[in-house]
Design an enzyme around this catalytic site. Structure first.
Site, short mmCIF file in Angstrom:
data_model
loop_
_atom_site.label_atom_id
_atom_site.label_comp_id
_atom_site.label_asym_id
_atom_site.label_seq_id
_atom_site.Cartn_x
_atom_site.Cartn_y
_atom_site.Cartn_z
N GLU A 174 -49.75 22.09 -18.20
CA GLU A 174 -49.24 20.55 -18.62
C GLU A 174 -49.73 20.33 -20.22
OE1 GLU A 174 -48.43 16.49 -16.64
OE2 GLU A 174 -50.82 17.10 -16.97
N GLU A 184 -54.36 11.92 -9.06
CA GLU A 184 -54.76 12.45 -10.06
C GLU A 184 -55.77 11.48 -10.94
OE1 GLU A 184 -53.50 14.87 -14.07
OE2 GLU A 184 -51.99 13.92 -13.06
#
Length: 257
Positions: free
Chosen positions: A240, A143
């Site tokens: 998130e 990521e």
């Protein structure tokens, strides 16, 4: 229609961690993710998932001492043994929890170490790890993260991530596309998502700039949710974000999905 997974490290903090599974299910979620499971027994976590009727979307490999600023071993020269141990630990947990995806954190570039050396290390680690993960039915994802939230983090852009994934050349190594980080670093969200869709295995969302609910801030998420549907993305969308007030009180954005 997107499949939303509640991030239990950031959401439902009104209750203890092990009570967040039921709280997420009661709020309408079918899946969950969290940063790290290693403070709890995997069998106990599996029981919480099953009791709440939830699927585990993903979690991260052990990053080192998070409280002291460690953010992973993936791209850290000289930390190969720590990376291998973290991978083995994560695979064991994933076997029990049932998730396919594991996020490999790259880490912060050490002083005096070149980014080229970090790139070579991450590629080598992923090449070594991919067959081991594949044998267990698992996919490893990396990521890109903005350096405002994590100063010095090695992996920052989608093109950088793509180059590493292509260099590894394994079907079970892909990209975690977090719209929050992409907006801060690169912008051009729709085009970036479409450009990298072929390697995207997981999506995360949050409002920018404060990382609150996706309906708070500068990103037009309804447009992006429709885009995901039009392009055929059918993976999880991890929520998130840090609720601005209460978690449940802030879920009005999810009505209709």
């Amino acid at each position: 229609m997107p499949k939303f997974a509640a991030n239990l490290s950031m959401m439902f903090n009104e209750v203890d961690f092990l009570d967040r599974f039921d709280a997420a299910a009661m709020a309408g979620f079918k899946g969950v993710e969290f940063l790290f499971p290693y403070d709890w027994d995997a069998v106990e976590l599996r029981a919480k998932l099953e009791a709440a009727g939830l699927s585990q979307a993903l979690f991260n490999l052990y990053p080192g001492d998070f409280s002291k600023g460690d953010r992973g071993f993936g791209a850290m020269p000289g930390k190969e043994a720590e990376f291998d141990a973290a991978l083995d630990q994560a695979l064991g947990y994933a076997d029990t929890l049932g998730n396919e995806l594991l996020h490999v954190m790259s880490g912060i570039v050490p002083a005096g170490v070149s980014r080229e050396a970090c790139t070579e290390t991450l590629i080598a680690n992923l090449k070594r790890a991919a067959p081991k993960a594949a044998a267990r039915g698992k996919t490893l994802i990396i990521e890109p993260i903005n350096t405002r939230d994590i100063p010095g983090y090695f992996l920052n852009t989608q093109d950088q991530g793509r180059a590493i994934i292509e260099a590894v050349g394994a079907d079970n190594v892909g990209l975690q596309f977090d719209f929050y980080h992409v907006q801060i670093v690169e912008g051009d969200l729709a085009k970036n998502f479409e450009k990298h869709l072929d390697i995207i295995r997981h999506v995360q969302i949050a409002g920018v700039p404060e990382r609150h609910e996706p309906n708070v801030g500068e990103i037009n998420y309804p447009y992006l949710f429709d885009l995901m549907d039009r392009l055929g993305y059918d993976g999880w969308v991890g929520c998130e974000y840090r609720p601005k007030a209460g978690t449940v009180e802030g879920l009005s954005w999810m009505k209709g999905y």
